[in-house]
Design a protein around this motif. Structure first.
Motif, PDB file in Angstrom:
ATOM      1  N   PHE A 298       0.827  -1.203   0.000  1.00 35.86           N
ATOM      2  CA  PHE A 298       0.000   0.000   0.000  1.00 35.86           C
ATOM      3  C   PHE A 298       0.868   1.263   0.000  1.00 35.86           C
ATOM      4  CE2 PHE A 298      -2.464  -3.456   1.756  1.00 35.86           C
ATOM      5  CZ  PHE A 298      -3.596  -3.397   0.957  1.00 35.86           C
ATOM      6  N   ASP A 299       2.018   1.205   0.667  1.00 38.24           N
ATOM      7  CA  ASP A 299       2.969   2.311   0.566  1.00 38.24           C
ATOM      8  C   ASP A 299       3.453   2.449  -0.865  1.00 38.24           C
ATOM      9  OD1 ASP A 299       2.726   2.762   3.277  1.00 38.24           O
ATOM     10  OD2 ASP A 299       4.580   1.697   3.814  1.00 38.24           O
ATOM     11  N   LEU A 300       3.703   1.316  -1.531  1.00 39.31           N
ATOM     12  CA  LEU A 300       4.110   1.332  -2.935  1.00 39.31           C
ATOM     13  C   LEU A 300       3.024   1.952  -3.817  1.00 39.31           C
ATOM     14  CD1 LEU A 300       5.900  -2.102  -3.475  1.00 39.31           C
ATOM     15  CD2 LEU A 300       6.869   0.156  -3.894  1.00 39.31           C
ATOM     16  N   PHE A 301       1.776   1.616  -3.542  1.00 42.60           N
ATOM     17  CA  PHE A 301       0.691   2.193  -4.323  1.00 42.60           C
ATOM     18  C   PHE A 301       0.666   3.705  -4.155  1.00 42.60           C
ATOM     19  CE2 PHE A 301      -3.701   3.724  -4.724  1.00 42.60           C
ATOM     20  CZ  PHE A 301      -3.985   3.313  -6.017  1.00 42.60           C
ATOM     21  N   ARG A 302       0.731   4.184  -2.910  1.00 46.65           N
ATOM     22  CA  ARG A 302       0.660   5.616  -2.631  1.00 46.65           C
ATOM     23  C   ARG A 302       1.857   6.378  -3.198  1.00 46.65           C
ATOM     24  NH1 ARG A 302       1.659   6.293   3.261  1.00 46.65           N
ATOM     25  NH2 ARG A 302       3.785   5.993   2.451  1.00 46.65           N
TER      26      ARG A 302
ATOM     27  N   ALA B  99       0.918  -2.354 -13.615  1.00 47.33           N
ATOM     28  CA  ALA B  99       1.660  -3.045 -12.564  1.00 47.33           C
ATOM     29  C   ALA B  99       0.787  -4.118 -11.923  1.00 47.33           C
ATOM     30  CB  ALA B  99       2.130  -2.054 -11.507  1.00 47.33           C
ATOM     31  N   LEU B 100       1.377  -5.297 -11.736  1.00 45.06           N
ATOM     32  CA  LEU B 100       0.751  -6.392 -10.998  1.00 45.06           C
ATOM     33  C   LEU B 100       1.455  -6.500  -9.654  1.00 45.06           C
ATOM     34  CD1 LEU B 100      -0.870  -9.057 -10.562  1.00 45.06           C
ATOM     35  CD2 LEU B 100       0.970 -10.217 -11.821  1.00 45.06           C
ATOM     36  N   VAL B 101       0.676  -6.559  -8.571  1.00 43.46           N
ATOM     37  CA  VAL B 101       1.228  -6.700  -7.231  1.00 43.46           C
ATOM     38  C   VAL B 101       0.834  -8.073  -6.695  1.00 43.46           C
ATOM     39  CG1 VAL B 101       1.348  -5.742  -4.900  1.00 43.46           C
ATOM     40  CG2 VAL B 101       1.007  -4.212  -6.865  1.00 43.46           C
ATOM     41  N   LEU B 102       1.840  -8.883  -6.340  1.00 43.01           N
ATOM     42  CA  LEU B 102       1.609 -10.210  -5.781  1.00 43.01           C
ATOM     43  C   LEU B 102       1.984 -10.225  -4.304  1.00 43.01           C
ATOM     44  CD1 LEU B 102       3.062 -12.528  -8.598  1.00 43.01           C
ATOM     45  CD2 LEU B 102       0.687 -11.827  -8.258  1.00 43.01           C
ATOM     46  N   GLY B 103       1.627 -11.329  -3.629  1.00 43.91           N
ATOM     47  CA  GLY B 103       1.987 -11.489  -2.230  1.00 43.91           C
ATOM     48  C   GLY B 103       3.467 -11.778  -2.063  1.00 43.91           C
ATOM     49  N   ALA B 104       3.950 -11.658  -0.832  1.00 46.03           N
ATOM     50  CA  ALA B 104       5.378 -11.808  -0.562  1.00 46.03           C
ATOM     51  C   ALA B 104       5.899 -13.189  -0.921  1.00 46.03           C
ATOM     52  CB  ALA B 104       5.653 -11.504   0.899  1.00 46.03           C
ATOM     53  N   ALA B 105       5.061 -14.212  -0.860  1.00 49.06           N
ATOM     54  CA  ALA B 105       5.492 -15.581  -1.149  1.00 49.06           C
ATOM     55  C   ALA B 105       5.176 -15.996  -2.581  1.00 49.06           C
ATOM     56  CB  ALA B 105       4.829 -16.549  -0.171  1.00 49.06           C
ATOM     57  N   GLU B 106       4.817 -15.050  -3.434  1.00 51.00           N
ATOM     58  CA  GLU B 106       4.404 -15.362  -4.803  1.00 51.00           C
ATOM     59  C   GLU B 106       5.347 -14.701  -5.803  1.00 51.00           C
ATOM     60  OE1 GLU B 106      -0.392 -15.609  -3.862  1.00 51.00           O
ATOM     61  OE2 GLU B 106       0.547 -13.657  -4.192  1.00 51.00           O
ATOM     62  N   THR B 107       5.427 -15.274  -6.999  1.00 47.60           N
ATOM     63  CA  THR B 107       6.291 -14.746  -8.047  1.00 47.60           C
ATOM     64  C   THR B 107       5.762 -15.182  -9.405  1.00 47.60           C
ATOM     65  OG1 THR B 107       8.574 -14.639  -8.874  1.00 47.60           O
ATOM     66  CG2 THR B 107       7.814 -16.759  -8.003  1.00 47.60           C
ATOM     67  N   VAL B 108       6.247 -14.524 -10.452  1.00 49.80           N
ATOM     68  CA  VAL B 108       5.932 -14.942 -11.824  1.00 49.80           C
ATOM     69  C   VAL B 108       7.078 -15.748 -12.418  1.00 49.80           C
ATOM     70  CG1 VAL B 108       4.570 -12.837 -12.129  1.00 49.80           C
ATOM     71  CG2 VAL B 108       6.922 -12.902 -12.981  1.00 49.80           C
TER      72      VAL B 108
ATOM     73  N   ARG C 169       5.354 -13.635 -19.940  1.00 45.66           N
ATOM     74  CA  ARG C 169       4.671 -12.387 -20.281  1.00 45.66           C
ATOM     75  C   ARG C 169       4.882 -11.298 -19.238  1.00 45.66           C
ATOM     76  NH1 ARG C 169      -1.260 -13.377 -22.665  1.00 45.66           N
ATOM     77  NH2 ARG C 169      -0.866 -11.184 -23.135  1.00 45.66           N
ATOM     78  N   LEU C 170       5.350 -11.680 -18.055  1.00 38.52           N
ATOM     79  CA  LEU C 170       5.540 -10.729 -16.977  1.00 38.52           C
ATOM     80  C   LEU C 170       6.944 -10.879 -16.409  1.00 38.52           C
ATOM     81  CD1 LEU C 170       2.126 -11.405 -15.206  1.00 38.52           C
ATOM     82  CD2 LEU C 170       2.707  -9.293 -16.431  1.00 38.52           C
ATOM     83  N   GLN C 171       7.474  -9.789 -15.857  1.00 35.85           N
ATOM     84  CA  GLN C 171       8.789  -9.841 -15.238  1.00 35.85           C
ATOM     85  C   GLN C 171       8.796  -8.961 -13.994  1.00 35.85           C
ATOM     86  OE1 GLN C 171      11.464  -8.334 -18.202  1.00 35.85           O
ATOM     87  NE2 GLN C 171      10.904  -6.183 -17.885  1.00 35.85           N
ATOM     88  N   PRO C 172       9.695  -9.254 -13.044  1.00 34.64           N
ATOM     89  CA  PRO C 172       9.755  -8.444 -11.827  1.00 34.64           C
ATOM     90  C   PRO C 172      10.182  -7.016 -12.116  1.00 34.64           C
ATOM     91  CG  PRO C 172      10.929 -10.534 -11.568  1.00 34.64           C
ATOM     92  CD  PRO C 172      10.626 -10.395 -13.008  1.00 34.64           C
TER      93      PRO C 172
ATOM     94  N   GLY D  79       7.953  -7.394  -5.343  1.00 29.88           N
ATOM     95  CA  GLY D  79       6.549  -7.790  -5.328  1.00 29.88           C
ATOM     96  C   GLY D  79       5.721  -7.165  -6.422  1.00 29.88           C
ATOM     97  N   VAL D  80       6.333  -6.310  -7.255  1.00 33.71           N
ATOM     98  CA  VAL D  80       5.637  -5.643  -8.356  1.00 33.71           C
ATOM     99  C   VAL D  80       6.154  -6.207  -9.670  1.00 33.71           C
ATOM    100  CG1 VAL D  80       5.143  -3.434  -9.484  1.00 33.71           C
ATOM    101  CG2 VAL D  80       5.344  -3.548  -6.983  1.00 33.71           C
ATOM    102  N   TYR D  81       5.233  -6.450 -10.606  1.00 30.83           N
ATOM    103  CA  TYR D  81       5.580  -7.063 -11.882  1.00 30.83           C
ATOM    104  C   TYR D  81       4.920  -6.289 -13.015  1.00 30.83           C
ATOM    105  CZ  TYR D  81       6.839 -10.766  -8.651  1.00 30.83           C
ATOM    106  OH  TYR D  81       7.396 -11.454  -7.612  1.00 30.83           O
TER     107      TYR D  81
END
Length: 315
Positions: free
Chosen positions: A82-86, A240-249, A255-258, A264-266
């Motif tokens: 949420f800090d990243l979003f703001r 931007a796609l935001v995933l959980g801390a334990a998730e990754t692409v 099609r997506l990269q960190p 946590g943003v892709y």
């Protein structure tokens, strides 16, 4: 519960919700579905399985899926996204979309609404920068029960204490008996829809920011890959796609990269940087997705108050 009954339930849950239930989760299946048996006046899980095998009771099928869905959430969960979003994602989207003055956000596993309402609060704080913009938050979840709770926006004292700053509780909530209800202006900002992530995303349109946090961990790798590829198709070119801390692409989709600057943003992968993802196995037959209803968009009025505005879902 017999081994054959457990295997049927594993297959049923995988097909209907994508949940990958390992043998170690047998106790969880029994503990969560036993109350469903009682509600349906069934003697035990064997009778429940027999009912599901008939394929004639949609209410029982939904009850089983919803009972096994984890809906753990709270306001501003893990704070950093949420800090990243703001501080990062919202300013970038404002600069990028200044010409058309439109912003669309998707919370893909909204549960009881704390995540989309947290984003809505941040958007209200940013209202002076978004005067005259058309802003929409689409929030989806598999469970119709939690969606109805989210629409009502009523939370217990325990729930509003989890992650919500006290000054924002006073500013955005009204006490209703022993509970708290989020303001009508914030509720009007969020368009809640029932959606199974295994089904097509037709009618959702394109989004600048997608939050899909702490749900992919429940799926096997091919299912994760399939969902991520379809999210990529809904993501704006510089979205931007935001995933959980334990998730990754990584290892799941090309099609997506960190985002190298924000964990946590892709975002969309550059064509030259794509690597081969894991193969995606056929998902098998699924029930048809429910028809999407028109999006109820929200806009920011010049006076910084957010108000509902009709708009189409696509762009």
């Amino acid at each position: 519960m017999t081994e054959s009954d457990f295997e049927f339930l594993r297959s049923f849950l995988k097909q209907r919700s994508g949940l990958a239930m390992t043998a170690e989760k047998r106790y969880l299946v029994e503990s969560r579905l036993s109350p469903v048996c009682r509600r349906l006046n069934l003697a035990d899980l064997h009778d429940l399985v027999a009912l599901l095998k008939l394929g004639r009771d949609g209410a029982a099928e939904r009850a089983v899926v919803e009972a096994m869905t984890t809906n753990e959430t709270f306001f501003f969960r893990d704070r950093t996204p949420f800090d990243l979003f703001r501080d990062v994602l919202l300013p970038q989207a404002i600069a990028r979309n200044a010409g058309r003055r439109r912003l669309r956000i998707w919370c893909a596993a909204a549960s009881t609404g704390q995540e989309p309402y947290s984003l809505a609060m941040l958007l209200q704080e940013a209202a002076p920068r978004l005067a005259g913009w058309q802003v929409e938050i689409v929030a989806t979840d598999l469970s119709t029960e939690v969606i109805e709770r989210a629409k009502a926006g009523i939370y217990s004292h325990f729930e509003v204490q989890r992650g919500l700053p006290v000054q924002w509780l006073i500013k955005h909530f009204a006490q209703v008996g022993e509970n708290w209800q989020i303001s009508q202006s914030l509720r009007a900002m969020v368009d809640y829809r029932q959606l199974n992530l295994l089904n097509a995303f037709d009618g959702l349109g394109q989004f600048d920011v997608v939050y899909c946090r702490n749900v992919l961990i429940y799926f096997d790798a091919p299912t994760k890959a399939d969902i991520l590829n379809r999210i990529a198709a809904c993501l704006a070119p510089e979205g931007a796609l935001v995933l959980g801390a334990a998730e990754t692409v990584i290892g799941l989709t090309d099609r997506l990269q960190p985002n190298p600057d924000n964990r946590g943003v892709y975002g969309h992968a550059a064509p030259g940087s794509r690597t081969a993802p894991i193969p995606v196995a056929p998902a098998g037959p699924l029930s048809a997705a429910p028809p999407s209803r028109p999006a109820a968009a929200s806009a920011l009025a010049p006076a910084s108050a957010l108000a509902p505005l009709r708009a189409s879902a696509g762009r």
